[in-house]
Motif scaffolding. Sequence first.
Motif, PDB file in Angstrom:
ATOM      1  N   GLU A 234      -5.614  -3.555   6.532  1.00 24.14           N
ATOM      2  CA  GLU A 234      -5.819  -1.999   7.035  1.00 24.14           C
ATOM      3  C   GLU A 234      -5.316  -1.705   8.258  1.00 24.14           C
ATOM      4  O   GLU A 234      -4.868  -0.840   8.724  1.00 24.14           O
ATOM      5  CB  GLU A 234      -7.073  -1.388   6.807  1.00 24.14           C
ATOM      6  CG  GLU A 234      -7.561  -1.356   5.215  1.00 24.14           C
ATOM      7  CD  GLU A 234      -6.710  -0.321   4.460  1.00 24.14           C
ATOM      8  OE1 GLU A 234      -6.574   0.828   5.046  1.00 24.14           O
ATOM      9  OE2 GLU A 234      -5.879  -0.616   3.430  1.00 24.14           O
TER      10      GLU A 234
ATOM     11  N   LYS B 145      -1.545  -2.362   8.736  1.00 21.07           N
ATOM     12  CA  LYS B 145      -0.573  -1.176   8.321  1.00 21.07           C
ATOM     13  C   LYS B 145      -0.422  -0.044   9.307  1.00 21.07           C
ATOM     14  O   LYS B 145       0.230   0.693   9.209  1.00 21.07           O
ATOM     15  CB  LYS B 145      -1.406  -0.688   7.058  1.00 21.07           C
ATOM     16  CG  LYS B 145      -1.294  -1.307   5.736  1.00 21.07           C
ATOM     17  CD  LYS B 145      -2.327  -1.063   4.502  1.00 21.07           C
ATOM     18  CE  LYS B 145      -2.616   0.276   4.411  1.00 21.07           C
ATOM     19  NZ  LYS B 145      -3.387   0.404   2.945  1.00 21.07           N
ATOM     20  N   LYS B 146      -1.663  -0.099  10.257  1.00 20.92           N
ATOM     21  CA  LYS B 146      -1.559   0.883  11.411  1.00 20.92           C
ATOM     22  C   LYS B 146      -0.522   0.610  12.482  1.00 20.92           C
ATOM     23  O   LYS B 146       0.074   1.728  13.113  1.00 20.92           O
ATOM     24  CB  LYS B 146      -2.781   1.034  12.002  1.00 20.92           C
ATOM     25  CG  LYS B 146      -4.073   1.391  11.340  1.00 20.92           C
ATOM     26  CD  LYS B 146      -5.550   1.195  12.342  1.00 20.92           C
ATOM     27  CE  LYS B 146      -6.544   1.649  11.471  1.00 20.92           C
ATOM     28  NZ  LYS B 146      -7.844   1.610  12.438  1.00 20.92           N
TER      29      LYS B 146
ATOM     30  N   SER C 156       1.884   3.872  12.082  1.00 20.27           N
ATOM     31  CA  SER C 156       1.514   4.983  12.933  1.00 20.27           C
ATOM     32  C   SER C 156       1.633   4.823  14.575  1.00 20.27           C
ATOM     33  O   SER C 156       1.843   5.590  15.277  1.00 20.27           O
ATOM     34  CB  SER C 156       0.164   5.240  12.735  1.00 20.27           C
ATOM     35  OG  SER C 156      -0.067   5.573  11.152  1.00 20.27           O
TER      36      SER C 156
ATOM     37  N   HIS D 200       7.353   1.461   5.459  1.00 17.63           N
ATOM     38  CA  HIS D 200       6.490   0.802   4.417  1.00 17.63           C
ATOM     39  C   HIS D 200       6.007   1.856   3.264  1.00 17.63           C
ATOM     40  O   HIS D 200       5.166   1.575   2.615  1.00 17.63           O
ATOM     41  CB  HIS D 200       5.288   0.262   5.177  1.00 17.63           C
ATOM     42  CG  HIS D 200       5.563  -1.106   5.912  1.00 17.63           C
ATOM     43  ND1 HIS D 200       6.089  -2.232   5.083  1.00 17.63           N
ATOM     44  CD2 HIS D 200       5.694  -1.695   7.159  1.00 17.63           C
ATOM     45  CE1 HIS D 200       6.127  -3.278   5.914  1.00 17.63           C
ATOM     46  NE2 HIS D 200       6.087  -2.658   7.317  1.00 17.63           N
ATOM     47  N   GLU D 201       6.596   2.943   3.353  1.00 17.15           N
ATOM     48  CA  GLU D 201       6.247   3.821   2.155  1.00 17.15           C
ATOM     49  C   GLU D 201       6.967   3.272   0.940  1.00 17.15           C
ATOM     50  O   GLU D 201       8.088   2.587   1.158  1.00 17.15           O
ATOM     51  CB  GLU D 201       6.985   5.357   2.384  1.00 17.15           C
ATOM     52  CG  GLU D 201       6.099   5.865   3.625  1.00 17.15           C
ATOM     53  CD  GLU D 201       4.635   6.444   3.583  1.00 17.15           C
ATOM     54  OE1 GLU D 201       4.287   6.338   2.352  1.00 17.15           O
ATOM     55  OE2 GLU D 201       4.086   6.769   4.505  1.00 17.15           O
TER      56      GLU D 201
ATOM     57  N   SER E 157       3.111   4.764  -3.737  1.00 20.79           N
ATOM     58  CA  SER E 157       1.690   3.633  -3.215  1.00 20.79           C
ATOM     59  C   SER E 157       1.889   2.867  -1.884  1.00 20.79           C
ATOM     60  O   SER E 157       1.087   2.312  -1.571  1.00 20.79           O
ATOM     61  CB  SER E 157       1.629   2.562  -4.286  1.00 20.79           C
ATOM     62  OG  SER E 157       3.028   1.895  -4.294  1.00 20.79           O
TER      63      SER E 157
ATOM     64  N   TYR F 219       2.309   3.117   2.615  1.00 16.77           N
ATOM     65  CA  TYR F 219       1.549   3.790   3.773  1.00 16.77           C
ATOM     66  C   TYR F 219       2.707   3.985   4.731  1.00 16.77           C
ATOM     67  O   TYR F 219       3.610   3.540   5.002  1.00 16.77           O
ATOM     68  CB  TYR F 219       0.478   2.481   3.957  1.00 16.77           C
ATOM     69  CG  TYR F 219       1.177   1.249   4.622  1.00 16.77           C
ATOM     70  CD1 TYR F 219       1.458   1.016   5.808  1.00 16.77           C
ATOM     71  CD2 TYR F 219       1.338   0.376   3.781  1.00 16.77           C
ATOM     72  CE1 TYR F 219       1.833  -0.181   6.319  1.00 16.77           C
ATOM     73  CE2 TYR F 219       1.802  -1.025   4.118  1.00 16.77           C
ATOM     74  CZ  TYR F 219       1.993  -1.292   5.455  1.00 16.77           C
ATOM     75  OH  TYR F 219       2.618  -2.404   5.963  1.00 16.77           O
ATOM     76  N   PRO F 220       2.232   4.768   5.809  1.00 19.22           N
ATOM     77  CA  PRO F 220       0.749   5.268   6.126  1.00 19.22           C
ATOM     78  C   PRO F 220       0.371   6.521   5.441  1.00 19.22           C
ATOM     79  O   PRO F 220      -0.678   7.034   5.221  1.00 19.22           O
ATOM     80  CB  PRO F 220       0.812   5.267   7.832  1.00 19.22           C
ATOM     81  CG  PRO F 220       2.368   5.694   7.762  1.00 19.22           C
ATOM     82  CD  PRO F 220       3.249   5.098   6.887  1.00 19.22           C
ATOM     83  N   ARG F 221       1.380   7.340   4.984  1.00 21.46           N
ATOM     84  CA  ARG F 221       0.897   8.670   4.218  1.00 21.46           C
ATOM     85  C   ARG F 221       1.122   8.570   2.714  1.00 21.46           C
ATOM     86  O   ARG F 221       0.906   9.743   2.189  1.00 21.46           O
ATOM     87  CB  ARG F 221       2.037   9.551   4.691  1.00 21.46           C
ATOM     88  CG  ARG F 221       1.950   9.773   6.148  1.00 21.46           C
ATOM     89  CD  ARG F 221       2.763  10.887   6.689  1.00 21.46           C
ATOM     90  NE  ARG F 221       2.486  10.980   8.220  1.00 21.46           N
ATOM     91  CZ  ARG F 221       3.230  10.400   9.177  1.00 21.46           C
ATOM     92  NH1 ARG F 221       4.044   9.375   8.805  1.00 21.46           N
ATOM     93  NH2 ARG F 221       2.929  10.390  10.376  1.00 21.46           N
ATOM     94  N   GLY F 222       1.549   7.704   1.857  1.00 27.11           N
ATOM     95  CA  GLY F 222       1.683   7.736   0.460  1.00 27.11           C
ATOM     96  C   GLY F 222       2.528   8.670   0.124  1.00 27.11           C
ATOM     97  O   GLY F 222       2.569   9.280  -0.972  1.00 27.11           O
TER      98      GLY F 222
END
Length: 355
Positions: A233, A236-237, A240, A271-272, A277, A279-282
């Motif tokens: 988690e 994944k940041k 952002s 990474h979308e 499925s 990230y970061p926003r789906g």
Amino acid sequence: MTRRKKPLIFIVDDVPQNIQVAMSHLKALDCEFAYATNGEQALERIKITMPQLILMDVMMPGQSGFETVEQIRKNRKIDSIPIIFLTARAEPEDIVRGFELGGVDYITKPFKGVELRSRVRNHLELSAYRFSLEEQVRKRTQEAELLKDVIIEAMGEMAEYRDPETGSHIHRTREYVYTLSITLVKNGHFTDQLTDEYIALLKKSAPLHDIGKVAIRDSILLKPGKLTFEEFEEMKKHTSFGEEVIANLEQMAGHPTSFLSCAKEIAGAHHEKWDGSGYPRGLAGEDIPLAGRIMAIADVYDALISKRVYKDAISHEDAIQIMVDGKGAHFDPLLVDALMEVEPVFFEIAQANRD
């Protein structure tokens, strides 16, 4: 335009004697001369000789001087060459039309030699001064572009230096992005967005895709094994964080730029996943910026074929199969089709830029 030691004056007149008279008056200016006796011939010869100044008659059989200048102004190679109309047409509406067509001067026949020399000398000096300014601007622009490229490369490598096993990653992914983009255009996809200028932006921006990793702890970034849920988690940041870094650059610049906007999309969206499925926003499908979708192909392929602290490299063939299996789930189907078309090129890029 390459500058000669002596300026070239191109004279267009259907009467050869008029050309000789003009040349005799202007020879004191230490110039070279070329000429044509009709508009069609002038257009062809001007494109070859690239003069510093054109003296244009108006009344000629066939294509008039005005019509010839209209054609010159439509040709980007020669449209900036200054033109002086040298003609017996002295009606006010003719003079107005001459200037409306972009003429820098309008001299009526008969003329005095001193008048012709003075006006031509002035415009040659203005042309030389403009050329000098354009050269300075061109050099400054080149220097600015080079500096920007160096800064981009350095910023991209800031993230890569945190992970010593990915030294050539930014070089490879940049070439993958470019190859994929031009293939999409060749196949008629996204042509409204993937202009030559935008593809150049994508290639320049690609090294910044992982800039947000500078904010990730070494204990996570360099962990020689699978990350825990909490660690992943945090990892994944980096998307952002990357957006924030580039947004700060935009704020420092005082306004958004096409380059920084493209870089921000790449950093934030690579990474979308196509099925939502990621990230970061789906984001899903075409809601994912195209720059992010293209970068995802490049980034995942390169990660698969590269050794990391937490995994071994796999073969090109196995990596391509994984990419195909991700079609419509992880990746935009059109982009996977483009990848399959150029997968040998991806392999060549990888081999030429090994870690």
